[in-house]
Design an enzyme around this catalytic site. Structure first.
Site, PDB file in Angstrom:
ATOM      1  N   LYS A   1      66.073  41.436  50.298  1.00 25.88           N
ATOM      2  CA  LYS A   1      67.478  41.815  50.533  1.00 25.88           C
ATOM      3  C   LYS A   1      67.886  42.955  49.621  1.00 25.88           C
ATOM      4  O   LYS A   1      69.003  43.452  49.717  1.00 25.88           O
ATOM      5  CB  LYS A   1      68.395  40.612  50.275  1.00 25.88           C
ATOM      6  CG  LYS A   1      68.115  39.403  51.123  1.00 25.88           C
ATOM      7  CD  LYS A   1      69.104  38.288  50.728  1.00 25.88           C
ATOM      8  CE  LYS A   1      68.773  36.978  51.420  1.00 25.88           C
ATOM      9  NZ  LYS A   1      69.537  35.860  50.843  1.00 25.88           N
TER      10      LYS A   1
ATOM     11  N   ARG B   1      53.397  39.839  38.237  1.00 29.99           N
ATOM     12  CA  ARG B   1      52.562  40.962  38.698  1.00 29.99           C
ATOM     13  C   ARG B   1      53.454  41.855  39.539  1.00 29.99           C
ATOM     14  O   ARG B   1      54.147  41.378  40.448  1.00 29.99           O
ATOM     15  CB  ARG B   1      51.381  40.462  39.524  1.00 29.99           C
ATOM     16  CG  ARG B   1      50.645  41.617  40.209  1.00 29.99           C
ATOM     17  CD  ARG B   1      49.350  41.208  40.826  1.00 29.99           C
ATOM     18  NE  ARG B   1      48.324  40.993  39.814  1.00 29.99           N
ATOM     19  CZ  ARG B   1      47.037  40.792  40.105  1.00 29.99           C
ATOM     20  NH1 ARG B   1      46.637  40.756  41.364  1.00 29.99           N
ATOM     21  NH2 ARG B   1      46.150  40.615  39.131  1.00 29.99           N
TER      22      ARG B   1
ATOM     23  N   ARG C   1      42.636  35.422  42.309  1.00 31.75           N
ATOM     24  CA  ARG C   1      42.169  34.825  41.049  1.00 31.75           C
ATOM     25  C   ARG C   1      43.272  34.668  40.016  1.00 31.75           C
ATOM     26  O   ARG C   1      43.414  33.619  39.387  1.00 31.75           O
ATOM     27  CB  ARG C   1      41.066  35.700  40.425  1.00 31.75           C
ATOM     28  CG  ARG C   1      39.703  35.460  40.969  1.00 31.75           C
ATOM     29  CD  ARG C   1      38.897  36.740  40.931  1.00 31.75           C
ATOM     30  NE  ARG C   1      39.432  37.640  41.953  1.00 31.75           N
ATOM     31  CZ  ARG C   1      39.042  37.632  43.213  1.00 31.75           C
ATOM     32  NH1 ARG C   1      38.069  36.852  43.592  1.00 31.75           N
ATOM     33  NH2 ARG C   1      39.600  38.425  44.111  1.00 31.75           N
ATOM     34  N   THR C   2      44.032  35.739  39.791  1.00 35.75           N
ATOM     35  CA  THR C   2      44.984  35.693  38.684  1.00 35.75           C
ATOM     36  C   THR C   2      46.039  34.623  38.934  1.00 35.75           C
ATOM     37  O   THR C   2      46.302  33.781  38.078  1.00 35.75           O
ATOM     38  CB  THR C   2      45.621  37.081  38.472  1.00 35.75           C
ATOM     39  OG1 THR C   2      44.561  38.028  38.294  1.00 35.75           O
ATOM     40  CG2 THR C   2      46.523  37.098  37.255  1.00 35.75           C
TER      41      THR C   2
ATOM     42  N   HIS D   1      46.356  44.904  32.219  1.00 30.91           N
ATOM     43  CA  HIS D   1      46.083  43.564  32.744  1.00 30.91           C
ATOM     44  C   HIS D   1      45.487  42.755  31.587  1.00 30.91           C
ATOM     45  O   HIS D   1      44.302  42.420  31.566  1.00 30.91           O
ATOM     46  CB  HIS D   1      45.115  43.672  33.920  1.00 30.91           C
ATOM     47  CG  HIS D   1      45.008  42.458  34.795  1.00 30.91           C
ATOM     48  ND1 HIS D   1      45.538  41.226  34.441  1.00 30.91           N
ATOM     49  CD2 HIS D   1      44.427  42.284  36.009  1.00 30.91           C
ATOM     50  CE1 HIS D   1      45.276  40.362  35.418  1.00 30.91           C
ATOM     51  NE2 HIS D   1      44.600  40.984  36.372  1.00 30.91           N
TER      52      HIS D   1
HETATM   53  C1  NCD Z   1      42.194  43.181  39.465  1.00 31.19           C
HETATM   54  C2  NCD Z   1      43.651  43.621  39.472  1.00 31.19           C
HETATM   55  O1  NCD Z   1      44.480  43.022  40.168  1.00 31.19           O
HETATM   56  O2  NCD Z   1      43.924  44.561  38.738  1.00 31.19           O
HETATM   57  N1  NCD Z   1      41.991  41.918  40.043  1.00 31.19           N
HETATM   58  C3  NCD Z   1      42.114  40.808  39.251  1.00 31.19           C
HETATM   59  O3  NCD Z   1      43.166  40.517  38.738  1.00 31.19           O
HETATM   60  N2  NCD Z   1      40.995  40.104  39.030  1.00 31.19           N
HETATM   61  C4  NCD Z   1      41.257  44.207  39.976  1.00 31.19           C
HETATM   62  C5  NCD Z   1      41.427  44.760  41.355  1.00 31.19           C
HETATM   63  O4  NCD Z   1      42.333  44.391  42.099  1.00 31.19           O
HETATM   64  O5  NCD Z   1      40.610  45.607  41.729  1.00 31.19           O
END
Ligand code: NCD
Length: 310
Positions: free
Chosen positions: A87, A108, A58-59, A136
């Site tokens: 590397k 991320r 999703r993100t 997040h």
């Molecule tokens: C979450 C995350 O990556 O922190 N997912 C997301 O971004 N919607 C929650 C999760 O992974 O459980």
């Protein structure tokens, strides 16, 4: 609206209530663009770099879609595999190079603090798409946006947050934001996965005293929103520790029937087994709408950080 007073989007703690409200308001205006009903080329010629050191559906995809809907372009990686990180290249070098290829970076990373380091290194805006068990913040804005669509006000809203509160970064940023907006917070977590002390301290410094419940049934009866999370398996050092807590809670429509008829269930997704599929078709389920809201909210964040009106 010109440039916002924030130049990166790293932690919800960096934002005031007013700034969050500005993002929420701009996201509202993005809805027709997010659905494709209206077109904009506001970010034409701009490039978003996506640096994903951890899995994401999703993100990452909603950031990509948001950038494309704004007429911009996207480049990046969805796994360090196949990049020079394999590397042994360090994060600062990767940032130093990729910032010269893009106008804005979304990162991320499994380590808490990685996005802050990237933001400090980079002269281009950096957005935290999740740093380990840290924060997040863009998820939080879309969570608030979804709650406001369903409930109109956050003040006095009874929000029950269930699950892995220790490692869950979404609930760290969300609880801190909800405290600013004056919501009532109740935490329900398996022992060993409770909310970290520093998050509680931040919430209390905002004048909110969270409640703690060991009874999911009791908590559900009072709730306006039940925010469910996945146990963050990848953060456990010891598989035996994960096995002890895996599958210890599950929301189903029978449990929800004990709550208010207007109770809404949210989840950042992915879900594993913590919400039964029989909830999906009930009026309680808000999690797919929540995921869809990632587009207008991330369009708002990208355009604000780049100082461009749609
Ligand atoms: C979450 C995350 O990556 O922190 N997912 C997301 O971004 N919607 C929650 C999760 O992974 O459980």
């Amino acid at each position: 609206m010109g440039k916002p007073s924030f130049s990166d989007f790293v932690s919800i703690r960096d934002l005031t209530k007013k700034q969050m409200s500005e993002v929420l308001e701009r996201a509202e205006g993005m809805i027709p663009y997010a659905s494709g009903e209206k077109r904009t080329r506001a970010l034409e010629g701009r490039i978003l770099g996506t640096l994903f050191y951890e899995p994401s559906t999703r993100t990452r995809l909603s950031f990509e879609s948001a950038m494309l809907r704004l007429g911009g372009a996207v480049m990046g990686f969805s796994t360090p595999m196949g990049t020079s990180i394999e590397k042994g290249e360090n994060l600062s070098d990767t940032i130093r190079v990729t910032e010269s290829y893009a106008d804005i970076l979304v990162i991320r990373h499994p380590l808490e603090g990685a996005a802050r380091l990237a933001a400090d290194m980079s002269s281009k805006p950096v957005v935290n798409a999740g740093d380990g068990a840290g924060q997040h913040p863009t998820q939080t804005i879309l969570d608030l946006f979804t709650m406001l669509q369903a409930k109109e006000t956050l003040e006095g809203l009874n929000v029950v947050i269930l699950g892995d509160l220790k490692f869950g970064r979404t609930v760290h940023s969300l609880s801190e934001a909800l405290a600013l907006f004056g919501a009532n917070l109740t935490f329900v977590a398996p022992p060993s996965l409770e909310m970290p002390r520093e998050v509680i301290a931040d919430i209390e410094s905002k004048g909110v005293k969270p409640h703690y419940s060991s009874s999911l049934g009791d908590a559900v009866r009072e709730a306006d929103i039940l925010y469910v999370t996945r146990i963050q398996k990848e953060r456990f050092a010891d598989a035996a520790e994960y096995a002890k807590v895996a599958g210890t809670y599950r929301i189903d429509s029978r449990l929800l029937s004990q709550g208010k008829s207007t109770l809404s269930v949210m989840h950042p997704l992915p879900r594993i087994s913590e919400i039964s599929p029989d909830v999906d078709s009930t009026p309680h389920s808000l999690y797919f709408r929540q995921a869809a809201n990632g587009i207008p909210v991330r369009m708002a964040i990208l355009s604000m950080l780049l100082g461009v009106d749609p």
